[in-house]
Design a protein around this motif. Structure first.
Motif, PDB file in Angstrom:
ATOM      1  N   UNK A  43       0.837  -1.202   0.000  1.00 36.03           N
ATOM      2  CA  UNK A  43       0.000   0.000   0.000  1.00 36.03           C
ATOM      3  C   UNK A  43       0.872   1.253   0.000  1.00 36.03           C
ATOM      4  N   UNK A  44       1.913   1.268   0.817  1.00 40.47           N
ATOM      5  CA  UNK A  44       2.805   2.431   0.866  1.00 40.47           C
ATOM      6  C   UNK A  44       3.502   2.638  -0.473  1.00 40.47           C
ATOM      7  N   UNK A  45       3.929   1.554  -1.097  1.00 36.15           N
ATOM      8  CA  UNK A  45       4.573   1.653  -2.400  1.00 36.15           C
ATOM      9  C   UNK A  45       3.591   2.186  -3.449  1.00 36.15           C
ATOM     10  N   UNK A  46       2.377   1.687  -3.430  1.00 41.32           N
ATOM     11  CA  UNK A  46       1.366   2.155  -4.376  1.00 41.32           C
ATOM     12  C   UNK A  46       1.011   3.618  -4.136  1.00 41.32           C
ATOM     13  N   UNK A  47       0.985   4.043  -2.883  1.00 40.98           N
ATOM     14  CA  UNK A  47       0.694   5.446  -2.581  1.00 40.98           C
ATOM     15  C   UNK A  47       1.791   6.349  -3.133  1.00 40.98           C
ATOM     16  N   UNK A  48       3.065   5.911  -2.992  1.00 42.77           N
ATOM     17  CA  UNK A  48       4.172   6.702  -3.545  1.00 42.77           C
ATOM     18  C   UNK A  48       4.063   6.790  -5.064  1.00 42.77           C
ATOM     19  N   UNK A  49       3.770   5.655  -5.690  1.00 46.33           N
ATOM     20  CA  UNK A  49       3.641   5.645  -7.151  1.00 46.33           C
ATOM     21  C   UNK A  49       2.471   6.507  -7.607  1.00 46.33           C
ATOM     22  N   UNK A  50       1.374   6.456  -6.882  1.00 46.36           N
ATOM     23  CA  UNK A  50       0.205   7.266  -7.227  1.00 46.36           C
ATOM     24  C   UNK A  50       0.526   8.748  -7.090  1.00 46.36           C
ATOM     25  N   UNK A  51       1.271   9.100  -6.074  1.00 45.13           N
ATOM     26  CA  UNK A  51       1.666  10.488  -5.881  1.00 45.13           C
ATOM     27  C   UNK A  51       2.539  10.960  -7.044  1.00 45.13           C
ATOM     28  N   UNK A  52       3.506  10.135  -7.429  1.00 46.58           N
ATOM     29  CA  UNK A  52       4.368  10.479  -8.561  1.00 46.58           C
ATOM     30  C   UNK A  52       3.560  10.601  -9.849  1.00 46.58           C
ATOM     31  N   UNK A  53       2.628   9.696 -10.032  1.00 42.53           N
ATOM     32  CA  UNK A  53       1.775   9.747 -11.221  1.00 42.53           C
ATOM     33  C   UNK A  53       0.930  11.008 -11.230  1.00 42.53           C
ATOM     34  N   UNK A  54       0.414  11.391 -10.078  1.00 44.69           N
ATOM     35  CA  UNK A  54      -0.360  12.626  -9.969  1.00 44.69           C
ATOM     36  C   UNK A  54       0.474  13.834 -10.334  1.00 44.69           C
ATOM     37  N   UNK A  55       1.718  13.878  -9.834  1.00 42.66           N
ATOM     38  CA  UNK A  55       2.611  14.986 -10.164  1.00 42.66           C
ATOM     39  C   UNK A  55       2.905  15.012 -11.661  1.00 42.66           C
ATOM     40  N   UNK A  56       3.107  13.834 -12.244  1.00 43.10           N
ATOM     41  CA  UNK A  56       3.374  13.749 -13.677  1.00 43.10           C
ATOM     42  C   UNK A  56       2.172  14.255 -14.473  1.00 43.10           C
ATOM     43  N   UNK A  57       0.975  13.848 -14.074  1.00 50.37           N
ATOM     44  CA  UNK A  57      -0.229  14.291 -14.780  1.00 50.37           C
ATOM     45  C   UNK A  57      -0.424  15.799 -14.652  1.00 50.37           C
ATOM     46  N   UNK A  58      -0.106  16.365 -13.494  1.00 50.68           N
ATOM     47  CA  UNK A  58      -0.199  17.810 -13.324  1.00 50.68           C
ATOM     48  C   UNK A  58       0.758  18.513 -14.278  1.00 50.68           C
ATOM     49  N   UNK A  59       1.932  17.940 -14.454  1.00 49.79           N
ATOM     50  CA  UNK A  59       2.910  18.564 -15.358  1.00 49.79           C
ATOM     51  C   UNK A  59       2.436  18.492 -16.806  1.00 49.79           C
TER      52      UNK A  59
END
Length: 77
Positions: A43-59
């Motif tokens: 879950x922690x790993x997926x949360x980190x990946x989701x956060x990175x994906x969110x930042x990428x999508x914002x960019x």
């Protein structure tokens, strides 16, 4: 007193059965604890990946095309 040996045997069998069940429950509890720990890590790993994906999508939301006033003219002008 002829029933006493039978009662002792029955109690010994019951204690042995309870010890077996306790051992099985301890084993099951250990397996559940390992599973819960693994799931927490996942879950922690997926949360980190989701956060990175969110930042990428914002960019990606930033419009790569500048307004005409900010665009440099092409070389042939």
């Amino acid at each position: 007193m002829s029933e006493q040996p039978g009662l002792v045997v029955a109690l010994q069998e019951r204690v042995a059965e309870l010890e077996f069940k306790l051992s099985y429950q301890e084993s099951t509890l250990d397996a559940l604890e390992k599973t819960a720990a693994y799931q927490q890590q996942s879950i922690q790993s997926l949360e980190r990946k989701l956060s990175l994906l969110g930042e990428y999508l914002k960019s990606l939301r930033e419009d790569p095309i500048k307004p005409l006033s900010e665009e440099t003219p092409p070389p042939h002008y």
